[in-house]
Motif scaffolding. Structure first.
Motif, PDB file in Angstrom:
ATOM      1  N   VAL A 307       2.260   8.236   6.322  1.00  0.00           N
ATOM      2  CA  VAL A 307       1.432   7.174   5.748  1.00  0.00           C
ATOM      3  C   VAL A 307       2.325   6.255   4.919  1.00  0.00           C
ATOM      4  O   VAL A 307       3.178   6.725   4.155  1.00  0.00           O
ATOM      5  CB  VAL A 307       0.300   7.748   4.868  1.00  0.00           C
ATOM      6  N   LEU A 308       2.135   4.961   5.083  1.00  0.00           N
ATOM      7  CA  LEU A 308       2.930   3.965   4.350  1.00  0.00           C
ATOM      8  C   LEU A 308       1.999   2.892   3.799  1.00  0.00           C
ATOM      9  O   LEU A 308       1.094   2.420   4.490  1.00  0.00           O
ATOM     10  CB  LEU A 308       3.952   3.324   5.289  1.00  0.00           C
ATOM     11  N   GLU A 309       2.222   2.532   2.541  1.00  0.00           N
ATOM     12  CA  GLU A 309       1.532   1.384   1.946  1.00  0.00           C
ATOM     13  C   GLU A 309       2.561   0.284   1.688  1.00  0.00           C
ATOM     14  O   GLU A 309       3.588   0.530   1.056  1.00  0.00           O
ATOM     15  CB  GLU A 309       0.862   1.756   0.626  1.00  0.00           C
ATOM     16  N   GLU A 310       2.278  -0.930   2.185  1.00  0.00           N
ATOM     17  CA  GLU A 310       3.124  -2.097   1.914  1.00  0.00           C
ATOM     18  C   GLU A 310       2.377  -3.004   0.945  1.00  0.00           C
ATOM     19  O   GLU A 310       1.252  -3.425   1.235  1.00  0.00           O
ATOM     20  CB  GLU A 310       3.423  -2.871   3.203  1.00  0.00           C
ATOM     21  N   TYR A 311       3.000  -3.308  -0.187  1.00  0.00           N
ATOM     22  CA  TYR A 311       2.333  -4.100  -1.226  1.00  0.00           C
ATOM     23  C   TYR A 311       2.690  -5.579  -1.030  1.00  0.00           C
ATOM     24  O   TYR A 311       3.664  -6.082  -1.591  1.00  0.00           O
ATOM     25  CB  TYR A 311       2.731  -3.579  -2.600  1.00  0.00           C
ATOM     26  N   ILE A 312       1.872  -6.239  -0.207  1.00  0.00           N
ATOM     27  CA  ILE A 312       2.131  -7.641   0.151  1.00  0.00           C
ATOM     28  C   ILE A 312       2.085  -8.524  -1.086  1.00  0.00           C
ATOM     29  O   ILE A 312       2.900  -9.423  -1.278  1.00  0.00           O
ATOM     30  CB  ILE A 312       1.119  -8.128   1.205  1.00  0.00           C
ATOM     31  N   SER A 313       1.105  -8.297  -1.930  1.00  0.00           N
ATOM     32  CA  SER A 313       1.020  -8.989  -3.222  1.00  0.00           C
ATOM     33  C   SER A 313       0.356  -8.050  -4.207  1.00  0.00           C
ATOM     34  O   SER A 313      -0.457  -7.202  -3.825  1.00  0.00           O
ATOM     35  CB  SER A 313       0.236 -10.305  -3.096  1.00  0.00           C
ATOM     36  N   GLY A 314       0.710  -8.190  -5.487  1.00  0.00           N
ATOM     37  CA  GLY A 314       0.181  -7.264  -6.484  1.00  0.00           C
ATOM     38  C   GLY A 314       0.281  -7.820  -7.881  1.00  0.00           C
ATOM     39  O   GLY A 314       0.343  -9.043  -8.079  1.00  0.00           O
TER      40      GLY A 314
END
Length: 333
Positions: A307-314
Motif C-alpha cells: 500500500v502506498l499513499e502519495e501526498y499530492i498536496s497537503g
C-alpha cells in the motif's frame, strides 16, 4: 454577357490560384492552442479531463447536441479507454486516451461522419502557486494536400470550441469542487518501475507524524536534485486495534545509486499492477479511501501486496484541508 463570364472566369481562376498558393505555403498540420486559468483544485479539474464519462459535464459538443449517443470502452481514465459518439448535428467518431501523466492526458480523434479524418490533442492541468489551475487544450488537425490550404480556418472554428469547453469546465469545477469517493473512480493501471528513498520502521500512531516528517526532511537534504515525485508513505503492516504501523516514508528518485545518508535505503519497486483512488480532504477520513479499495480488491479476488499513499498536496501547500489531495495506491496480484 460574354464580358460577365470572362470576369467570372478570371475571378474563379484567381481563387484557384490563391487556393493552390495557400496549399503550397500552409503546413499540413494546424496546431490550435487555447489556455484558461481559474481558482480550483488541480486533482478535481484533472479528474474531469482524464475521465471520458465526466466530459458530458462540460463538453462543448455535448452542449451543441445534448442528446448525442455516447458509448464508453476500457478503464476510464487510463490509456486505451475511449468513447464513441453518434449524433445528428455532431456526426460520429471516436476519441481514445493514448497517454496519461499526473497533469496531462493525450488523445487521438477519429472522425467518421460527415467526413473521415484524424487528429490528435492533449489537455494539461497545471497547479499554480496562486491556488489556481492553468488548463491548456491543444489540438492538431491534419489535412492532406491541397486541402491543407484551409488549415488557417481551423484555428478560428475549432479554437472557438476549445474556448467554450474551457469556459464550461471552469463553471463545472467551481460549482463542484470535490471528487466523489466511489468505486467508479478507482483506476486500474500499470505502475512503472520506480526507485524510492525510504526509511522503514514500526511506529505507534502517535509517533507517525514526527517520524514521517523527519524522514522526508532527511531525504530532501540527502538528495534534493534526485527527487522526482511528491512525498509518499509505504504501509507494510498495520494493527489498527493496537495502533501500531510499519511504514516507510519515501520519495521517488531518479537513478538507483545509494545516498550519502546510510540510514536511507534506495528501494527498487518493479513494474506492478495497482488500483488507486484519489482522495481529497483532511487525513482524518483517509481510511475511507482504503476501505473502498479493499472492498474493490476483495470483490475481484485481488491479493493486496503493498500500500502506498502519495501526498499530492497537503498542509505545506495550503492550510485548508479541503484542498489536500492524496493518491491511495494498492499494489495487487
Amino acid at each position: 454577357m460574354k464580358r460577365f463570364f470572362k470576369i467570372l472566369g478570371i475571378i474563379i481562376g484567381l481563387l484557384i490560384l490563391v487556393f493552390f498558393i495557400l496549399a503550397f505555403t500552409q503546413p499540413k498540420v494546424a496546431h490550435i492552442v487555447r489556455t484558461r486559468t481559474w481558482k480550483a483544485s488541480q486533482p478535481v479539474v484533472f479528474d474531469q479531463v482524464v475521465r471520458f464519462k465526466n466530459w458530458p459535464h462540460w463538453s462543448p459538443w455535448v452542449e451543441i447536441e445534448p442528446g448525442v449517443k455516447l458509448t464508453y470502452e476500457g478503464v476510464d481514465g487510463q490509456p486505451g479507454s475511449s468513447y464513441t459518439w453518434v449524433g445528428d448535428e455532431t456526426g460520429s467518431g471516436k476519441m481514445t486516451n493514448i497517454a496519461v501523466t499526473i497533469e496531462k492526458m493525450k488523445y487521438e480523434l477519429e472522425f467518421i461522419k460527415p467526413w473521415h479524418g484524424r487528429s490528435s490533442g492533449s489537455i494539461s492541468v497545471e497547479a499554480q502557486q496562486t491556488g489556481e489551475v492553468k488548463v491548456t487544450w491543444e489540438m492538431e488537425m491534419i489535412a492532406t494536400f491541397p486541402f491543407n490550404a484551409l488549415n488557417f480556418m481551423f484555428d478560428h472554428s475549432v479554437g472557438k470550441d476549445l474556448e467554450r469547453g474551457l469556459e464550461l469546465l471552469e463553471a463545472y469545477t467551481v460549482a463542484h469542487p470535490q471528487i466523489e469517493m466511489t468505486e467508479s473512480n478507482i483506476v486500474e493501471r500499470s505502475f512503472p518501475a520506480t526507485n524510492y528513498a525510504t526509511i522503514r520502521k514500526s511506529v505507534s500512531f502517535a509517533e507517525m507524524k514526527d517520524f514521517s516528517e523527519s524522514v522526508f526532511r532527511k531525504i530532501r537534504e540527502a538528495a534534493p536534485e534526485r527527487i522526482v515525485g511528491p512525498p509518499a508513505t509505504f504501509y507494510y503492516r498495520w494493527e489498527d486495534s493496537a495502533q501500531k504501523y510499519e511504514i516507510g516514508p519515501a520519495y521517488a528518485l531518479s537513478g538507483s545509486g545509494p545516498l550519502p545518508d546510510k540510514d536511507i535505503t534506495v528501494m527498487p519497486v518493479p513494474t506492478s499492477t495497482v488500483i488507486s483512488l484519489l482522495y481529497k480532504g483532511g487525513y482524518a477520513n483517509l481510511g475511507s479511501a482504503h476501505r473502498i479499495l479493499q472492498d474493490y480488491a476483495g470483490k475481484r479476488g485481488m491479493n493486496i501486496v503493498n500500500v502506498l499513499e502519495e501526498y499530492i498536496s497537503g498542509p505545506a501547500d495550503d492550510p485548508d484541508s479541503t484542498k489536500w489531495a492524496t493518491n491511495v495506491i494498492f499494489f495487487v496480484k
